[in-house]
Design an enzyme around this catalytic site. Structure first.
Site, PDB file in Angstrom:
ATOM      1  N   ASP A  10     -43.558  44.467 -12.885  1.00  0.00           N
ATOM      2  CA  ASP A  10     -42.890  44.607 -14.167  1.00  0.00           C
ATOM      3  C   ASP A  10     -41.689  43.646 -14.147  1.00  0.00           C
ATOM      4  OD1 ASP A  10     -41.825  45.769 -16.603  1.00  0.00           O
ATOM      5  OD2 ASP A  10     -40.383  46.828 -15.324  1.00  0.00           O
ATOM      6  N   ASP A  12     -38.567  43.663 -16.888  1.00  0.00           N
ATOM      7  CA  ASP A  12     -37.285  44.226 -17.329  1.00  0.00           C
ATOM      8  C   ASP A  12     -36.915  45.463 -16.523  1.00  0.00           C
ATOM      9  OD1 ASP A  12     -36.650  42.399 -19.475  1.00  0.00           O
ATOM     10  OD2 ASP A  12     -38.409  43.217 -20.486  1.00  0.00           O
ATOM     11  N   ALA A  87     -33.864  36.370 -33.301  1.00  0.00           N
ATOM     12  CA  ALA A  87     -32.469  36.026 -32.999  1.00  0.00           C
ATOM     13  C   ALA A  87     -32.054  36.657 -31.671  1.00  0.00           C
ATOM     14  CB  ALA A  87     -31.561  36.514 -34.125  1.00  0.00           C
ATOM     15  N   LYS A  88     -32.454  37.894 -31.434  1.00  0.00           N
ATOM     16  CA  LYS A  88     -32.141  38.562 -30.151  1.00  0.00           C
ATOM     17  C   LYS A  88     -32.657  37.716 -28.991  1.00  0.00           C
ATOM     18  CE  LYS A  88     -34.733  41.113 -27.839  1.00  0.00           C
ATOM     19  NZ  LYS A  88     -35.563  40.917 -26.625  1.00  0.00           N
TER      20      LYS A  88
HETATM   21  C1  XBP Z   1     -39.468  46.325 -21.412  1.00  0.00           C
HETATM   22  C2  XBP Z   1     -39.278  46.530 -22.844  1.00  0.00           C
HETATM   23  C3  XBP Z   1     -38.921  45.376 -23.680  1.00  0.00           C
HETATM   24  C4  XBP Z   1     -37.525  44.844 -23.472  1.00  0.00           C
HETATM   25  C5  XBP Z   1     -37.201  43.826 -24.526  1.00  0.00           C
HETATM   26  O1  XBP Z   1     -40.305  47.351 -20.896  1.00  0.00           O
HETATM   27  O2  XBP Z   1     -39.444  47.619 -23.344  1.00  0.00           O
HETATM   28  O3  XBP Z   1     -39.038  45.761 -25.018  1.00  0.00           O
HETATM   29  O4  XBP Z   1     -36.591  45.884 -23.615  1.00  0.00           O
HETATM   30  O5  XBP Z   1     -38.191  42.879 -24.657  1.00  0.00           O
HETATM   31  P1  XBP Z   1     -41.056  47.148 -19.500  1.00  0.00           P
HETATM   32  P2  XBP Z   1     -38.781  42.451 -26.079  1.00  0.00           P
HETATM   33  O6  XBP Z   1     -40.025  46.802 -18.477  1.00  0.00           O
HETATM   34  O7  XBP Z   1     -41.674  48.483 -19.192  1.00  0.00           O
HETATM   35  O8  XBP Z   1     -42.106  46.076 -19.694  1.00  0.00           O
HETATM   36  O9  XBP Z   1     -37.653  42.478 -27.036  1.00  0.00           O
HETATM   37  O10 XBP Z   1     -39.338  41.077 -25.849  1.00  0.00           O
HETATM   38  O11 XBP Z   1     -39.842  43.471 -26.423  1.00  0.00           O
HETATM   39 MG    MG Z   2     -39.246  47.859 -16.825  1.00  0.00          MG
END
Ligand code: XBP
Ligand code: MG
Length: 252
Positions: A10, A12, A87-88
């Site tokens: 994973d 994030d 934008a984010k």
């Molecule tokens: C990650 C997420 C993502 C990030 C933001 O979950 O939920 O939405 O917060 O990324 P995981 P985006 O670690 O379980 O994959 O804005 O590109 O969605």
């Molecule tokens: Mg995660």
């Protein structure tokens, strides 16, 4: 048990603290830029993380938190959300470029050891491929994106985590069965996704996810550990190891 052939990560919260220090402030900058008074504090963002996917998270916030919305938005809510999200991601890339979001302890060490041992590597994430590559470029550097045979990301599957689809997608692309792979996650939604795809999973908790239900994980630790910074084992058998290394992985 089949021989371990691949590690699937994973992104994030697992590779780096991108949620609290990256996506969250980038969302806030995008809101300010759009003239909105929305403020996703560290605590509020912890609640909003129950919804995976940035666009899905914004929609959930609008639907459940009654934030102020410009009148014009109602005509094209999808477009409004898509614009904020774009934008984010622009602000997120800038934050990464500033070098303020390092990899979590043990991540580089384990990736390098896995490569040296001929282990195949993949990514399975809810965020976009562009965000993954930006993070890898600004942390591991060089050609590190190419270390990963498959970057399974974002909208490539219809259902995001906790659905198992993104892990199925990664394994199918590698031609591997769940018994040949091991997943790394940081959240309950991520663990559900990996376990739902039949994967043994190591969970490295963080500020947002500690105290969650990780009973489906083979190992729950505070981080992967470094020789001078031992990990804390929260659940499971680490066989006396102080870091997650190739030897420990072969025993799980
Ligand atoms: C990650 C997420 C993502 C990030 C933001 O979950 O939920 O939405 O917060 O990324 P995981 P985006 O670690 O379980 O994959 O804005 O590109 O969605
Ligand atoms: Mg995660």
């Amino acid at each position: 048990m089949a021989k371990l052939a691949a590690l699937i990560f994973d992104v994030d919260g697992t590779l780096a603290e991108t949620e609290r220090d990256g996506h969250r402030p980038a969302f806030n900058t995008a809101f300010t830029e759009a003239g909105l008074d929305w403020d996703w504090t560290v605590d509020l963002y912890g609640e909003l993380l129950a919804i995976t996917g940035g666009k899905e998270r914004i929609r959930h916030y609008i639907d459940n938190y009654s934030p102020t919305l410009p009148e014009s938005v109602h005509a094209d809510l999808d477009g409004f959300i898509a614009g904020l999200h774009l934008a984010k991601n622009r602000h997120y890339a800038q934050l990464l470029g500033g070098g303020k979001i390092p990899l979590r302890p043990g991540v580089r060490r384990l990736l390098e050891a896995a490569r040296a041992a001929g282990m195949r590597l993949a990514i399975s994430t809810t965020t976009s491929p562009e965000n993954v590559i930006a993070l890898l470029d600004h942390t591991l550097g060089g050609d590190s994106a190419s270390w990963f045979e498959v970057i399974a990301a974002g909208d490539v599957v219809p259902a995001k985590k906790p659905a198992p689809d993104i892990y199925h997608y990664a394994m199918q692309a590698m031609g591997l069965a769940p018994g040949q792979c091991l997943a790394f996650e940081d959240s309950e939604n991520g663990l559900k996704s990996a376990v739902g795809a039949g994967l043994r999973t190591i969970v490295t908790v963080n500020e947002y996810t500690e105290g969650g239900d990780f009973s489906g994980a083979v190992l729950e630790v505070d981080h992967l550990g470094e020789p001078d910074r031992p990990m804390r084992v929260l659940a499971g058998n680490a066989h006396g190891a102080t870091c997650v290394d190739m030897d420990l992985l072969s025993r799980l």
